[in-house]
Design a protein around this motif. Structure first.
Motif, PDB file in Angstrom:
ATOM      1  N   ALA A 115       7.309  -9.243  15.295  1.00  0.00           N
ATOM      2  CA  ALA A 115       7.780  -8.448  14.165  1.00  0.00           C
ATOM      3  C   ALA A 115       7.251  -9.007  12.852  1.00  0.00           C
ATOM      4  O   ALA A 115       6.834  -8.256  11.968  1.00  0.00           O
ATOM      5  CB  ALA A 115       9.307  -8.405  14.151  1.00  0.00           C
ATOM      6  N   ARG A 116       7.273 -10.333  12.716  1.00  0.00           N
ATOM      7  CA  ARG A 116       6.775 -10.940  11.485  1.00  0.00           C
ATOM      8  C   ARG A 116       5.300 -10.629  11.279  1.00  0.00           C
ATOM      9  O   ARG A 116       4.856 -10.363  10.161  1.00  0.00           O
ATOM     10  CB  ARG A 116       6.987 -12.454  11.530  1.00  0.00           C
ATOM     11  N   ARG A 167      -0.226  -3.112  12.088  1.00  0.00           N
ATOM     12  CA  ARG A 167       0.593  -1.904  12.048  1.00  0.00           C
ATOM     13  C   ARG A 167      -0.256  -0.668  12.306  1.00  0.00           C
ATOM     14  O   ARG A 167       0.159   0.258  13.013  1.00  0.00           O
ATOM     15  CB  ARG A 167       1.301  -1.783  10.697  1.00  0.00           C
ATOM     16  N   ARG A 213      14.948  -7.162   6.339  1.00  0.00           N
ATOM     17  CA  ARG A 213      14.567  -6.431   7.545  1.00  0.00           C
ATOM     18  C   ARG A 213      14.488  -7.380   8.738  1.00  0.00           C
ATOM     19  O   ARG A 213      14.989  -7.081   9.819  1.00  0.00           O
ATOM     20  CB  ARG A 213      13.218  -5.762   7.296  1.00  0.00           C
ATOM     21  N   LEU A 214      13.874  -8.531   8.531  1.00  0.00           N
ATOM     22  CA  LEU A 214      13.726  -9.488   9.630  1.00  0.00           C
ATOM     23  C   LEU A 214      15.066 -10.089  10.022  1.00  0.00           C
ATOM     24  O   LEU A 214      15.325 -10.341  11.196  1.00  0.00           O
ATOM     25  CB  LEU A 214      12.734 -10.583   9.239  1.00  0.00           C
ATOM     26  N   PRO A 270       8.620  -1.569  11.285  1.00  0.00           N
ATOM     27  CA  PRO A 270       7.693  -1.466  10.165  1.00  0.00           C
ATOM     28  C   PRO A 270       7.486  -0.042   9.670  1.00  0.00           C
ATOM     29  O   PRO A 270       6.991   0.162   8.569  1.00  0.00           O
ATOM     30  CB  PRO A 270       6.374  -2.029  10.740  1.00  0.00           C
ATOM     31  N   LEU A 315      11.451  -7.245   3.071  1.00  0.00           N
ATOM     32  CA  LEU A 315      11.023  -7.914   4.299  1.00  0.00           C
ATOM     33  C   LEU A 315      12.055  -8.886   4.848  1.00  0.00           C
ATOM     34  O   LEU A 315      12.420  -8.829   6.023  1.00  0.00           O
ATOM     35  CB  LEU A 315       9.698  -8.648   4.038  1.00  0.00           C
ATOM     36  N   ALA A 335      12.788   1.448   4.277  1.00  0.00           N
ATOM     37  CA  ALA A 335      13.069   0.120   4.829  1.00  0.00           C
ATOM     38  C   ALA A 335      13.443  -0.853   3.718  1.00  0.00           C
ATOM     39  O   ALA A 335      12.888  -0.796   2.617  1.00  0.00           O
ATOM     40  CB  ALA A 335      11.846  -0.395   5.586  1.00  0.00           C
ATOM     41  N   GLU A 352       4.879  -7.072  10.163  1.00  0.00           N
ATOM     42  CA  GLU A 352       5.290  -6.877   8.779  1.00  0.00           C
ATOM     43  C   GLU A 352       4.230  -7.371   7.800  1.00  0.00           C
ATOM     44  O   GLU A 352       4.039  -6.784   6.740  1.00  0.00           O
ATOM     45  CB  GLU A 352       6.612  -7.615   8.518  1.00  0.00           C
ATOM     46  N   SER A 353       3.541  -8.457   8.148  1.00  0.00           N
ATOM     47  CA  SER A 353       2.617  -9.084   7.201  1.00  0.00           C
ATOM     48  C   SER A 353       1.176  -8.609   7.353  1.00  0.00           C
ATOM     49  O   SER A 353       0.345  -8.895   6.485  1.00  0.00           O
ATOM     50  CB  SER A 353       2.657 -10.613   7.374  1.00  0.00           C
TER      51      SER A 353
END
Length: 205
Positions: A93-94, A103, A175-176, A164, A172, A169, A97-98
């Motif tokens: 997931a991290r 994505r 969200r995490l 994502p 970050l 949303a 996101e980055s």
């Protein structure tokens, strides 16, 4: 100097394409809009990528490259299986996101059915590694056999890979944190008895 400039331009094109694919999907992305994002003519873009398919394939290859890096951090998880599952899923997931290219690749896999041999292998290996952890958890008694390992993995990835793209949303970090709480709750429900707080491996962040 010329080669370095060409490399930087190629990176800009890939990032612009990733933004467009993530936002619009493969079918609705036009090379002209990719070029417009970085102030480039469509003809100049063709010098780096002759088609939209070539751009998509480069992003799918990036997904496979990132998995090759992540796989090394999953190689020997001595923690109890629920902690390993949580750490691995949060690590995915991290990175999603980055990394806009990750994505974009995920969106290409999902809504266009596009893949490469390495991309397909990466997806399969991600699921297999997580399923092996879930199976180990059931064997060691830290996870109930209520669901098959494949079903557990599908539940985890549905949350990890969907976040994502969620509309509206939150930031970050929030969200995490929410993802970690959701996974911990899911794994707690699948455990024979309430589990203590599960530590997240630093190298999965």
């Amino acid at each position: 100097m010329i080669q370095e400039r060409a490399r930087r331009t190629r990176e800009q094109v890939l990032n612009a394409a990733a933004e467009e694919f993530t936002l619009r999907g493969y079918a609705n992305t036009a090379l002209q809009t990719v070029a417009n994002r970085i102030g480039m003519t469509k003809g100049a873009l063709y010098a780096h990528f002759p088609s939209k398919e070539h751009l998509a394939n480069a992003l799918l290859q990036h997904f496979a490259d990132v998995w090759d890096e992540l796989r090394d951090t999953w190689g020997d998880m001595a923690d109890p299986a629920p902690a390993g599952l949580l750490a691995a899923a949060l690590g995915l997931a991290r990175r999603l996101e980055s990394d806009v290219r990750m994505r974009a690749a995920l969106r290409l896999f999902a809504d266009a059915g596009l893949t490469t041999d390495r991309g397909a292998r990466a997806l399969r290996e991600i699921r297999d590694c997580l399923a092996a952890l879930a199976h180990r958890g059931q064997e060691e008694g830290t996870l109930l056999p209520s669901y098959t390992p494949d079903r557990i993995v599908r539940l985890l990835l549905a949350v990890a890979w969907g976040a994502p793209f969620a509309p509206g949303a939150p930031p970050l970090d929030h969200r995490l944190t929410a993802l970690e709480e959701d996974w911990a709750m899911l794994l707690d429900l699948l455990s024979p008895q309430p589990q203590p707080a599960l530590p997240v491996r630093p190298d999965a962040r």
